[in-house]
Structure formats: structure tokens, C-alpha cells
Design an enzyme around this catalytic site. Structure first.
Site, short mmCIF file in Angstrom:
data_model
loop_
_atom_site.label_atom_id
_atom_site.label_comp_id
_atom_site.label_asym_id
_atom_site.label_seq_id
_atom_site.Cartn_x
_atom_site.Cartn_y
_atom_site.Cartn_z
N ARG A 46 -12.48 27.21 7.78
CA ARG A 46 -12.02 28.45 8.41
C ARG A 46 -11.78 29.58 7.41
O ARG A 46 -11.06 30.53 7.69
CB ARG A 46 -10.74 28.20 9.23
CG ARG A 46 -10.93 27.17 10.32
CD ARG A 46 -9.67 26.96 11.14
NE ARG A 46 -9.84 25.87 12.10
CZ ARG A 46 -10.38 26.00 13.31
NH1 ARG A 46 -10.79 27.19 13.72
NH2 ARG A 46 -10.51 24.96 14.10
N LYS A 77 -16.55 33.32 5.82
CA LYS A 77 -16.59 33.71 4.41
C LYS A 77 -17.95 34.34 4.10
O LYS A 77 -18.85 34.36 4.92
CB LYS A 77 -16.33 32.51 3.50
CG LYS A 77 -14.95 31.91 3.67
CD LYS A 77 -13.84 32.93 3.56
CE LYS A 77 -13.50 33.28 2.14
NZ LYS A 77 -12.34 34.19 2.04
N ASP A 136 -25.65 34.55 7.57
CA ASP A 136 -25.34 33.43 8.46
C ASP A 136 -25.70 33.89 9.86
O ASP A 136 -25.04 34.77 10.43
CB ASP A 136 -23.85 33.08 8.35
CG ASP A 136 -23.44 31.95 9.29
OD1 ASP A 136 -24.24 31.55 10.15
OD2 ASP A 136 -22.29 31.49 9.18
N TYR A 183 -11.80 38.34 11.39
CA TYR A 183 -12.34 37.16 10.74
C TYR A 183 -13.73 36.84 11.29
O TYR A 183 -13.89 36.62 12.49
CB TYR A 183 -11.43 35.95 10.93
CG TYR A 183 -12.01 34.70 10.32
CD1 TYR A 183 -12.17 34.60 8.94
CD2 TYR A 183 -12.41 33.64 11.12
CE1 TYR A 183 -12.72 33.48 8.37
CE2 TYR A 183 -12.96 32.50 10.55
CZ TYR A 183 -13.11 32.43 9.18
OH TYR A 183 -13.66 31.31 8.61
N ASN A 188 -30.61 50.49 5.21
CA ASN A 188 -30.62 49.25 4.45
C ASN A 188 -29.55 48.34 5.04
O ASN A 188 -28.75 48.76 5.88
CB ASN A 188 -30.44 49.47 2.95
CG ASN A 188 -29.08 50.02 2.58
OD1 ASN A 188 -28.05 49.43 2.89
ND2 ASN A 188 -29.07 51.17 1.90
#
Length: 367
Positions: free
Chosen positions: A266, A232, A13, A229, A105
Site C-alpha cells: 500500500r 508508489k 502501471d 493515493y 509530453n
């Protein structure tokens, strides 16, 4: 000709458009340009796609698993795409890139990696499942159904090549240990672990008949890596099909039931895993529900023939209707469990910050 091929699926992401819903075309364009330019002579073939705000690189080569040049190429593609995301002020630009520099990597640096090395059979069909707004444990239920449940996979009963079963490599994401289970004789032990998908994840599966790898998935936990956080993990999974492995239809069948997964808004809610066509992989309702796509390829001397967008099939319309009904039910619970994840699963969300502000207001209960 050497038929040994490595299939690497690497995702990250690196910026959402708009919010967490999709990937901006300019980000995809920038990453694809790097793969095309620097992958020449390195890759056999490549295909880029997106699920929600995740960029997925599907790469084939002959350099084996954890190849430094292949992982570096992926890192450069993500960095270049993230720079475009920053320029466009996209949300969460560079979110999954947890380091400033490449170090051998991409494992441990944020991007998710699923790789398998194989010798191409006479026909080599593979399915690449890619999800958004959920965690790696989301694959536990479908992988169990595909490779261990005869009510799903008829070949386990009637195909001699599948009848001996499969071995499951399961990772404990908290203690960073792994264990190997043999199915069907250790099914109950296997289920003890994988029935807790927030902690235990199926990393890979092997045929007991031939020893060949049958499936591989991403198992990194971004929040554990970052210590905070950061969203995900939006996992990917590769499944080989036919001729000693489950048929394509058997591999797709578990997704006709939209099982519950952790993630959604979230990263803090349970929701149904919604199977959709790639064009519908743009989660919007409450940043969801969690989405999964399935792209099928035929490998031919390392070339990616395809894809076929399996969940575009109207046969999955019933699963989509059921998923939306489940979503309606869960959303009415609002901040109450079991829609919201239990507190121990929210340690790396923003919830601890809220709880810290309340600590001084708690007083002892007089007996």
C-alpha cells in the site's frame, strides 16, 4: 553518421496481474504492437520489459529529450495496454494515466520518464535499473555510492577520468526546486539533502571531467500529481558505464546491500530493495519486498544490443538472503513504525480517511 542518440525510458502501471504482482502477457503484447507499428521511422530501436505490475518502454531515437512524437507514441502504447487491462478486469487498470488525453509530453500525466541524450563513444555500455513497490528516492543511496563513494567505486581514486568527481542535480519534490552539488567537495551538503529520500531525489549526474551526462532518473511523485493515493512511483534510472564513468561492476555493487526504501504494501511501509532477475520481478510477499532489476545494453548506432540480466548472477544471492532476513524482521513489527511509514509520509495514502473518522472522538487532556 550522426552518433547523437536519445535514450528514453518511460514506464507506467496500467494494470496488475494478479493484484499488483505482475503484468499480463496480453497487455505487453498490445503495447508492443503499437510500438512496432507506429515507431517505424521514428525509433532507432526499442525493448519492452516489466517489473512487477509496471510496463517499461526502452526507446532510442534521434529526436532529443521531451520529443513530442516519442512521448505520444509511449502514451498510445500505455493507453492501448490499459484498454486490454480493462477488458481483462485487471487490478488498477490505467492507474498511472492521470489524464484522458495527451498534451505534448507524458510529464505530469502519470508515467515516469528518464531520458538522456548522448554522443555514442567507441563503446557505449548502459545499465537501466527499474524498480517496483518503491519511490524515486530509492536511487539516492546507490547513485551516491556509484558516483561519490571511493569505497564502492575504485575509479574515483585510481582513474584520472573519474578523479575530479561528478555534479549531482537534486530535486526537491515538495517545493519543486532543484540544486546542483559538486562532489567530492560538497559531499556533506549533498548528503544533507539526499539522506531524506522521501523529499529530495537525484535527477541527473554529470562528469566534471567532460560535462557529459552520466545518469538520469525518474523523479515524479504520483501522489503529489494526483492529490490522492494512486500507488508508489516505481522509478527507473539510466547509468552510463566505462571510459570516464564508473565500471559496470562498480555501478552494480551498491545493490549487493539491500538498503531500506519506502513503498512495499500500500505504499506505506519500509522494506529492503531486493535485486532480482527479470523473471523474478513479481513481488508477492506482502506485495513485495520492493524489487529492482538491472538490464545492460550496448548502444550501437542507436541499436540496443542486449539485454544482459545482471541480477540473475548468483553473486547477488547473498543480497537476496539478507533482504529476506530484513523482511522477516520488519514484518514482525506489523503496523508499528519504522516498518510502517511515519504519519507525515502517509498524507497521500488512505490513512487520512481513517484519521478523519476518529477526529470527533478526541477530547482535550486536562492538565
Amino acid at each position: 553518421m550522426d552518433n547523437r542518440v536519445t535514450l528514453s525510458v518511460i514506464k507506467a502501471d496500467i494494470g496488475g496481474f494478479v493484484g499488483h504482482c505482475g503484468l499480463h502477457p496480453e497487455v505487453m503484447k498490445a503495447a508492443k504492437a503499437i510500438i512496432a507499428q507506429k515507431g517505424e521511422g521514428l525509433l532507432l530501436d526499442y525493448y519492452l520489459t516489466s517489473v512487477g505490475d509496471d510496463l517499461n518502454l526502452i526507446l532510442t531515437h534521434r529526436l532529443g529529450i521531451d520529443s513530442v512524437p516519442v512521448h505520444q507514441l509511449a502514451w498510445e502504447a500505455f493507453q492501448t495496454g490499459a484498454a486490454v487491462a480493462h477488458d481483462l478486469k485487471l487490478y488498477g487498470a490505467g492507474q498511472d494515466l492521470l489524464a484522458d488525453a495527451f498534451s505534448g509530453n507524458v510529464r505530469g500525466l502519470g508515467p515516469g520518464v528518464a531520458e538522456l541524450e548522448l554522443t555514442e563513444r567507441q563503446s557505449e555500455p548502459v545499465i537501466i535499473f527499474m524498480a517496483d513497490k518503491t519511490e524515486p528516492g530509492a536511487w539516492n543511496f546507490p547513485l551516491y555510492k556509484i558516483f561519490a563513494d571511493p569505497f564502492n567505486t575504485a575509479g574515483l581514486v585510481i582513474d584520472p577520468k573519474l578523479h575530479r568527481g561528478f555534479r549531482f542535480e537534486v530535486h526537491d519534490l515538495v517545493t519543486r526546486r532543484k540544486i546542483l552539488f559538486s562532489a567530492p567537495e560538497e559531499l556533506y551538503d549533498l548528503l544533507v539533502c539526499i539522506g531524506a529520500p522521501g523529499r529530495f531525489c537525484i535527477k541527473s549526474i554529470y562528469s566534471k571531467e567532460t560535462g557529459d551526462i552520466a545518469a538520469a532518473s525518474t523523479t515524479q511523485k504520483l501522489n503529489l500529481l494526483a492529490g490522492r493515493y494512486v500507488g508508489k512511483d516505481d522509478p527507473v534510472c539510466i547509468v552510463r558505464c566505462q571510459s570516464g564513468f564508473p565500471a559496470v561492476g562498480e555501478a552494480l555493487e551498491p545493490f549487493a546491500f539491500p538498503h531500506l526504501v519506502a513503498g512495499w504494501m500500500r505504499g506505506s511501509h519500509h522494506g529492503p530493495l531486493l535485486p532480482v532477475a527479470q523473471s523474478q520481478a513479481t513481488p508477492t510477499r506482502f506485495d513485495g519486498p520492493p524489487r529492482v532489476i538491472a538490464l545492460g545494453f550496448q548502444l550501437c548506432h542507436g541499436r540496443l544490443i542486449g539485454p544482459q540480466d545482471f541480477f540473475a548472477d548468483p553473486a547477488f544471492d547473498g543480497a537476496r538472503r539478507q533482504a529476506n532476513e530484513i523482511a522477516d524482521y520488519l514484518r514482525r513489527l506489523g503496523p508499528f513504525e519504522p516498518h510502517r511509514l511515519p504519519l507525515d509520509a502517509m498524507e497521500y495514502t488512505t490513512m487520512p480517511e481513517v484519521m478523519r473518522r476518529l477526529q470527533e472522538r478526541f477530547t482535550a487532556i486536562e492538565e
